[in-house]
Design a protein around this motif. Structure first.
Motif, PDB file in Angstrom:
ATOM      1  N   ARG A   1      -5.764  18.570  -2.743  1.00 57.11           N
ATOM      2  CA  ARG A   1      -4.576  18.091  -2.406  1.00 57.11           C
ATOM      3  C   ARG A   1      -3.450  19.264  -1.755  1.00 57.11           C
TER       4      ARG A   1
ATOM      5  N   TYR B   1     -11.320  16.565  -5.103  1.00 60.39           N
ATOM      6  CA  TYR B   1     -10.189  16.284  -4.479  1.00 60.39           C
ATOM      7  C   TYR B   1      -9.488  17.380  -3.965  1.00 60.39           C
TER       8      TYR B   1
ATOM      9  N   SER C   1      -3.653   2.378   0.005  1.00 55.93           N
ATOM     10  CA  SER C   1      -4.247   3.720  -0.170  1.00 55.93           C
ATOM     11  C   SER C   1      -5.449   3.615   0.761  1.00 55.93           C
TER      12      SER C   1
ATOM     13  N   TYR D   1       4.923   6.414   0.114  1.00 57.90           N
ATOM     14  CA  TYR D   1       4.206   5.901  -0.954  1.00 57.90           C
ATOM     15  C   TYR D   1       5.156   5.542  -1.973  1.00 57.90           C
TER      16      TYR D   1
ATOM     17  N   LYS E   1       1.875  11.567   6.752  1.00 58.51           N
ATOM     18  CA  LYS E   1       1.385  11.239   5.469  1.00 58.51           C
ATOM     19  C   LYS E   1       2.623  12.164   4.579  1.00 58.51           C
TER      20      LYS E   1
ATOM     21  N   TYR F   1     -11.970   6.113  -6.858  1.00 56.82           N
ATOM     22  CA  TYR F   1     -10.312   5.758  -6.907  1.00 56.82           C
ATOM     23  C   TYR F   1      -9.876   4.458  -7.859  1.00 56.82           C
TER      24      TYR F   1
ATOM     25  N   GLY G   1     -10.670   5.143   3.156  1.00 56.64           N
ATOM     26  CA  GLY G   1      -9.614   6.208   2.989  1.00 56.64           C
ATOM     27  C   GLY G   1     -10.473   7.289   2.515  1.00 56.64           C
ATOM     28  N   THR G   2      -9.882   8.503   2.529  1.00 53.20           N
ATOM     29  CA  THR G   2     -10.379   9.693   1.778  1.00 53.20           C
ATOM     30  C   THR G   2     -10.848   9.426   0.133  1.00 53.20           C
ATOM     31  N   ALA G   3      -9.766   8.820  -0.466  1.00 50.07           N
ATOM     32  CA  ALA G   3      -9.791   8.644  -1.931  1.00 50.07           C
ATOM     33  C   ALA G   3     -10.764   7.503  -2.239  1.00 50.07           C
TER      34      ALA G   3
ATOM     35  N   PHE H   1       2.085  15.547   2.460  1.00 47.29           N
ATOM     36  CA  PHE H   1       0.707  15.937   1.785  1.00 47.29           C
ATOM     37  C   PHE H   1      -0.294  15.675   2.788  1.00 47.29           C
TER      38      PHE H   1
ATOM     39  N   PHE I   1      -9.134   9.275 -11.330  1.00 50.66           N
ATOM     40  CA  PHE I   1      -8.693   9.791 -10.214  1.00 50.66           C
ATOM     41  C   PHE I   1      -7.433  10.670 -10.347  1.00 50.66           C
TER      42      PHE I   1
ATOM     43  N   GLY J   1      -5.098  14.793   2.047  1.00 48.57           N
ATOM     44  CA  GLY J   1      -5.921  14.627   1.073  1.00 48.57           C
ATOM     45  C   GLY J   1      -7.385  14.656   1.722  1.00 48.57           C
TER      46      GLY J   1
HETATM   47  C1  COI Z   1      -6.345   9.687   0.010  1.00 44.89           C
HETATM   48  O1  COI Z   1      -6.971   9.033   0.460  1.00 44.89           O
HETATM   49  O2  COI Z   1      -6.416  11.138   0.336  1.00 44.89           O
HETATM   50  C2  COI Z   1      -4.720   9.488  -0.071  1.00 44.89           C
HETATM   51  O3  COI Z   1      -4.085  10.010   0.105  1.00 44.89           O
HETATM   52  C3  COI Z   1      -4.409   7.898  -0.501  1.00 44.89           C
HETATM   53  C4  COI Z   1      -3.769   8.028  -1.990  1.00 44.89           C
HETATM   54  C5  COI Z   1      -4.559   8.600  -3.093  1.00 44.89           C
HETATM   55  C6  COI Z   1      -2.469   8.600  -1.751  1.00 44.89           C
END
Ligand code: COI
Length: 355
Positions: free
Chosen positions: A136, A134, A233, A199, A194, A166, A300-302, A68, A22, A70
């Motif tokens: 960002r 992904y 996360s 974090y 966010k 992830y 979660g997205t990740a 940020f 990841f 994601g």
């Molecule tokens: C996401 O799930 O997109 C996140 O931002 C979680 C993590 C990777 C910080």
């Protein structure tokens, strides 16, 4: 919005799709745009991916004025590229910006920036099952000044990373440690936003958990250390006696996850009872004790949908669903990834094709 494009002259070799991990590889291009007070956002451009140069006095380095987002781009079997609810990320971006005194962004411009950046690097979108690109987006404060004030200049960027799962465990259940010393967010703080600072605050708990062999931390509320907030996360759900329970967003401590919202909508559409409310860690343990705790999973997205196999609260360990993927976790994973990868009809209108 006009975006100028400078293409790379030296495209990179793409990584092996079987070993992406990841966020370790980045594509050939990135998006940049500046903000100057009195002018607004300007100079939207896509340029070759590379280092950027900043004054060491930039506010982001000293006072963490950084946010940020994601999200992901998915390649379907028939070669289309889909985004999943990007407007939700952009909406959350502006809610974060408000909390952080960062200027608002124009949602249409940001969507255009995401689409154009994904398009230029579309051959970087991996195609193996479970992989995606992904996305960002992030904003940093760039005023070279040490007074504690909101910056008057900012840099907005989008970088892209081909990713696999992830967690090393993939869809297999992850083990999670409940953190009862440190906290991630308090009422009135930035838990719902966010921001990188949240974090940073979580790293020490994460480190403790990893030292004990756990993949992640389950955060409790910052005041009583009693109620469940979220996992490092991802947002968290409990299935107790057939009811799906997830911490509510009311206190402003919890990230309003796009996958969280989608999971709630999907489950309700399929007739599940879903309740958003405060849930104490004691209630979770009591439910485990009485045999009513059927599943725990994160979204979660990740992380997508990630079942939790084990919880450790101060040495008290509970194993959930015999450490196996539960029915609801599997159902949600199949539905959400099915929609994201275009395998299932998108009845909700959640995907947006990049063309
Ligand atoms: C996401 O799930 O997109 C996140 O931002 C979680 C993590 C990777 C910080």
């Amino acid at each position: 919005m006009k975006i100028t494009i400078t293409r790379t002259q030296t495209p990179k070799q793409k990584p092996d799709q079987n070993a992406l991990g990841f966020g370790r590889y980045f594509t050939d291009h990135m998006f940049m745009m500046n903000y100057t007070e009195g002018i607004g956002w300007h100079d939207a451009r896509i340029v070759p991916f590379g280092d950027i140069s900043l004054s060491p006095a930039c506010m982001v380095f000293h006072y963490a004025q950084e946010m940020f987002e994601g999200l992901k781009a998915y390649k379907t079997e028939d070669g289309r590229i889909l985004l999943f609810r990007p407007e939700k990320n952009i909406e959350r971006m502006n809610s974060t910006n408000k909390r952080l005194c960062v200027p608002q962004v124009n949602p249409d411009d940001i969507l255009q920036a995401i689409i154009e950046t994904v398009k230029i690097d579309s051959d970087w979108i991996p195609t193996l099952p479970g992989t995606s690109l992904y996305i960002r987006p992030f904003i940093i404060a760039t005023d070279p000044a040490l007074g504690v004030h909101p910056s008057k200049t900012y840099l907005f960027m989008i970088i892209l990373s081909p990713v696999g799962a992830y967690y090393a465990a993939g869809l297999n259940p992850v083990d999670i440690c409940v953190e009862d010393e440190y906290v991630r967010a308090v009422r009135g703080g930035m838990g719902f936003a966010k921001v990188g600072a949240n974090y940073a605050a979580s790293l020490i708990g994460q480190q403790k958990a990893e030292e004990k062999g756990y993949a992640q931390v389950l955060w409790l509320d910052g005041i009583e250390h009693k109620y469940v907030d979220e996992v490092g996360s991802m947002n968290v759900f409990f299935v107790i006696d057939g009811e799906v329970i997830t911490p509510s967003l009311d206190e402003g401590n919890i990230l309003p996850g796009v996958t969280r919202a989608s999971a709630i909508e999907l489950l309700r559409a399929y007739g599940y009872k879903v309740t958003e409310r405060k849930i104490s860690i004691q209630e979770v343990y009591d439910a485990a004790e009485s045999g009513k705790l059927q599943e725990v999973f994160g979204t979660g997205t990740a992380a997508v949908v990630s079942p939790v196999g084990k919880l450790d609260w101060d040495g008290r360990i509970i194993v959930i669903n015999e450490g196996k993927i539960g029915k609801i976790s599997q159902f949600l994973y199949d539905q959400i990834t099915g929609i994201q990868f275009g395998r299932i009809k998108d009845e909700f209108g959640w995907t947006r094709e990049v063309k």
